[in-house]
Design a protein around this motif. Structure first.
Motif, PDB file in Angstrom:
ATOM      1  N   TYR A  75       0.822  -1.219   0.000  1.00 23.60           N
ATOM      2  CA  TYR A  75       0.000   0.000   0.000  1.00 23.60           C
ATOM      3  C   TYR A  75       0.857   1.270   0.000  1.00 23.60           C
TER       4      TYR A  75
ATOM      5  N   PRO B  10      -1.258  -6.989  -5.872  1.00 21.32           N
ATOM      6  CA  PRO B  10      -2.420  -6.486  -5.131  1.00 21.32           C
ATOM      7  C   PRO B  10      -2.048  -6.120  -3.693  1.00 21.32           C
ATOM      8  N   ILE B  11      -2.699  -5.104  -3.141  1.00 19.92           N
ATOM      9  CA  ILE B  11      -2.546  -4.787  -1.722  1.00 19.92           C
ATOM     10  C   ILE B  11      -3.242  -5.873  -0.894  1.00 19.92           C
ATOM     11  N   SER B  12      -4.484  -6.158  -1.249  1.00 22.70           N
ATOM     12  CA  SER B  12      -5.286  -7.128  -0.504  1.00 22.70           C
ATOM     13  C   SER B  12      -5.021  -8.526  -1.031  1.00 22.70           C
TER      14      SER B  12
END
Lengths: 589, 589
Positions: B560, B583-585
């Motif tokens: 992030y 991806p962050i998540s």
């Protein structure tokens, strides 16, 4: 098979509109083994595209850690299905996943996006490889995957199912073959078509999908079964809305924005009446639909989202915040209220989220020299309506201290843009200070109009972990606020909605001093961001030349701010974020 | 043709290693018309890939404004060449550009990356379409362009030239055809091969290109002419280094990192001696070369860049800052010095840039409660060495004011991470305040080690318009500092290089309290970022388990922060930025 009841009577379909975190192999294995443990399931169970891995994966499939874990997971699934999966009747699980081919050194030679099948007593096997790989806007499947070249009809309990994966149904000039046409000319006629999807949400997409599904159902003369993923991945949302259509009717419609298993009996195809027959290809992707706008035809006004649109977008934003929070362990939120529309709407949406999802919310008001008392009053009223505690931490004295220090050390007064922006950045620093102390998250409150023209302070009001409103123009922010007030009680004080927008960083500042009024700005932005209009086109259609050229320049010159912006929950066909790629350095374009 | 001297004797080649801003159609038209105005040019003039548009263009070719302007530019070129381009002898200009096909509605149906030719008295025409479209890492040409399917041999003054565009020479498992092999089996044998390129720089790439060129030259038994773009586009650099090889020797080598027109006579192919014959395909792209690392084979140490590597990287960084500045109108720089290595190196590099490019530099020291006096002394010594003014603006009193305000309004003492990070964010806000007042730019000073593990404060020390060191691990930052001191006078005080790294945000803080020592951290990062190693692989090879797992977790959890980071000047095969998509998540991977 002999135990099974007559196939012509019915076949049970189970559409698993599910969500698991990306690469949650353990969670998915548990879900499958728990769901099918009792042995009392039968029929055909269909899961979304890339159910086994999640989507979008970006670079993950290229990483050895991912590959090793995923291959072990596939092996576990195979062993489970071969040895432990039981059923009282015929049972098949169809789901999306990745299939790797490896070279002699053990490195992947290619990766396919496939449909796998699991049946009791049998190993996992791949049935079909996705043929059309989307590679525009937010999509970049050609970067990672190799396309298949063959249609597939799968037989189960005497019924023949044509298989498709997501983009396969959206033939356009972007692709050089049509998997739907392939099924039409396949030697086996389909009794039904199954499309598994990880289809990102945007406003209006549900209708587009259904129209296309009806076309295909009629073209192939078979019911069309559409299973979609649900859940949010950073900026991209999957809305579920799995469905079954047949001829000219929607037989079943799954829920939007939540997990659900949709059960139904396989319908038998019903030809539509003549007046309802659709031509094949009436609503496929093309250059113009991909870059469609929400403008009235003269481009002078932006179409409102409408009641249904607002409800849908609100559901989308709630899911977007919820899933981001859950996956990243965010349980508390600290929101800086300005007394303006955007921050008021964000905190109100958080409050609506709190009704179904346990989060803590605190609001903070950070008044400076130019904050009007009405900004405090309205923030207070808002928080009272929402039942949220409002803490005030004035920045005036800190601002004064900085002004003095600046003069002492650099020898001149702090003024102009430097004095304006330090207030915004101070607020950014202070809200993050609070978030560090509380272990809370900060949500960004910028809207798409501001983001487009760079009307924000980088590291100031542009901070945040996730942008809630960054895909909504200011006019749409107002519309959504009205919608919420109408349907969820008058949570947002009317004066917040009606007061003239201002950053309150200098005396008597108003947005309208720097920008055209939003009812003129927003249509210009929508047109330019669609890529389909030049500034000259807009001037010809009646927009003011100076406004168009100014907006165009602001849009072009503010790319550097957007490059450092947080993920924006995507609710439109064309959004800032992953699908928006424009160089910072360029001759103005 | 008859006027021209005997072709066997010589043909003049002119390799235009040029740079223009992206979409600078006017500038390019002026350059061409000015260069060829005198009519005293002759021979073959070769320009880089996408010379007419710039590269990478990202979404620009899809925008109507770009399309309209570009089509008008092509028309202007055609008219100019047909009516005004004169020459005393045979003349041809070969350059890269885009070729659009439009549908009946006027929208593009596809776009090709082509080689155009201009000859006196003739219209512009396209000769060859690029066949291999790179679509990995930073490349995404399949997103925008349609591939050609045909090799081309072009005849000029009796000589036959095989034509290739950039990736065409890099056949690998990523592609399904080999344009070089096509030339081998072409009915016309080539007298020479011309490859036009927009080949991004990374450390070691020049050698890779030459090795491949020598292979191809021997394989096709023809001299190989390689023309590359030069200049920086946000994070991506083009290094020039155009060259001609023949058999086993480098006939001509163009300058690195600057514009140049390289002139030479077309060589006649010389077969190499037997012991120097290279197998075709000895150095092509493959999974393993794309993800190659700069690790010793046991993965426990990072290979130093070496003297030549340091020189190359320094040149690259200078070009990166210079072009970004020039294109975005940055003439002044405000740099926050901490007394540490990273900010010292950045300001020193700026000083080196100032020798050839007019910029103003100011250094600012923002001491807090935990800044040691040696940090000031070292910053002072550094600025004295560089001849730069150092202004001190203490943050202690502002920090105290914030601490008091926090306690007054929130009721508890500011402490721990909240008290640490506010100092960093305050510095971020203050350096930007100064930059707003001075109309100067802030350069980011983070290194790749910090960025990898998230050891920085978002909106604090991570601010900046452009990251200078974000592709260099901390060990490489030290190496580059030593190199500069050795070759450019001892600009950086030795104590800055030798003191233990610290963020100085709390009493007696040192990086080593939070992270493994850099000589262990950096190899772990290089291995994990290459995607080719799992944490388990590294533990097996002797890295400490707790260190590997901690680093792996920090890397995974700090995505992030990188998503909101500024462009990083790319000097390595695998960098954060456009080619890094995670991806962050996600479940930790």
């Amino acid at each position: 098979m002999s135990k099974f009841r007559s196939m012509d009577a019915f076949m049970q379909l189970n559409l698993h509109q599910t969500h698991h975190e990306i690469a949650d192999f353990e969670g998915i294995f548990k879900y499958l083994t728990a769901t099918f443990q009792q042995g009392n399931h039968e029929g055909l169970h269909v899961f979304p595209e890339l159910f086994l891995t999640g989507y979008p994966l970006q670079d993950l499939p290229l990483k050895k850690t991912f590959i090793d874990d995923y291959q072990a997971f596939l092996e576990d699934l195979s062993v489970w299905s071969e040895r432990q999966l039981k059923s009282k009747g015929p049972l098949a699980l169809l789901f999306g996943g990745l299939r790797y081919e490896f070279d002699t050194l053990g490195w992947p030679s290619y990766i396919e996006n496939v449909m796998y099948i699991l049946e009791p007593g049998k190993k996992l096997r791949s049935l079909y490889t996705k043929q059309l790989l989307p590679n525009y806007d937010i999509y970049e499947e050609k970067k990672y995957f190799t396309a298949g070249h063959q249609s597939e009809v799968f037989e189960f309990c005497g019924k023949k199912f044509g298989l498709l994966i997501c983009e396969d149904i959206w033939f356009s000039h972007l692709h050089d073959m049509d998997p739907v046409e392939q099924l039409k000319s396949h030697e086996q006629k389909c009794d039904a078509v199954i499309a598994i999807n990880a289809s990102p949400y945007h406003l209006g997409k549900v209708e587009t999908r259904i129209n296309r599904a009806l076309e295909i159902s009629q073209f192939l003369e078979a019911p069309f079964i559409y299973v979609n993923r649900v859940g949010a991945e950073d900026e991209i949302l999957f809305d579920g809305h799995s469905f079954v259509v047949d001829g000219n009717s929607v037989v079943k419609m799954g829920a939007g924005f939540k997990s659900q298993v949709v059960n139904l009996d396989l319908p038998v195809y019903q030809s539509p009446e003549k007046q309802n027959v659709r031509p094949y290809h009436s609503s496929t992707n093309s250059w113009s639909t991909i870059f469609s706008t929400r403008l009235s035809s003269d481009t002078l006004t932006l179409q409102p989202m409408g009641e249904a649109g607002c409800r849908e977008v609100l559901d989308a934003l709630l899911l977007g915040i919820r899933d981001y929070s859950e996956k990243n362990g965010l349980k508390k939120f600290s929101i800086a209220l300005s007394g303006g529309m955007d921050s008021a709407l964000v905190v109100t949406i958080l409050k609506l989220l709190q009704k179904t999802y346990p989060i803590e919310i605190e609001a903070i008001f950070l008044p400076g020299f130019f904050s009007s008392s009405i900004s405090y009053d309205l923030s207070y009223d808002l928080c009272r309506n929402l039942g949220i505690k409002l803490t005030t931490m004035p920045i005036k004295f800190i601002h004064s201290t900085i002004r003095s220090a600046y003069k002492d050390n650099f020898g001149n007064e702090l003024k102009g843009i430097a004095d304006e922006n330090i207030q915004s950045r101070l607020r950014g620093a202070l809200i993050y200070m609070r978030s560090n102390d509380m272990n809370s998250a900060v949500l960004n409150t910028s809207n798409k109009s501001e983001l487009s023209v760079g009307y924000s302070t980088i590291y100031g009001d542009s901070v945040g972990a996730l942008s809630v409103l960054g895909d909504l123009f200011k006019l749409e922010v107002f519309e959504l606020a009205h919608y919420i007030n109408k349907h969820h009680g008058n949570l947002i004080p009317a004066d917040i909605i009606s007061r003239p927008p201002s950053a309150e960083l200098r005396e008597d500042q108003e947005d309208s001093q720097s920008l055209p009024p939003y009812d003129r700005l927003d249509p210009i932005l929508e047109a330019l961001l669609s890529s389909r209009f030049t500034p000259q086109d807009l001037i010809k259609r009646g927009h003011k030349q100076d406004e168009v050229l100014k907006v165009y320049q602001l849009l072009s010159k503010s790319e550097y701010k957007r490059k450092q912006f947080c993920p924006i929950i995507k609710v439109k066909p064309k959004s800032f974020g992953f699908g928006h790629r424009v160089p910072i350095s360029k001759k103005m374009l």
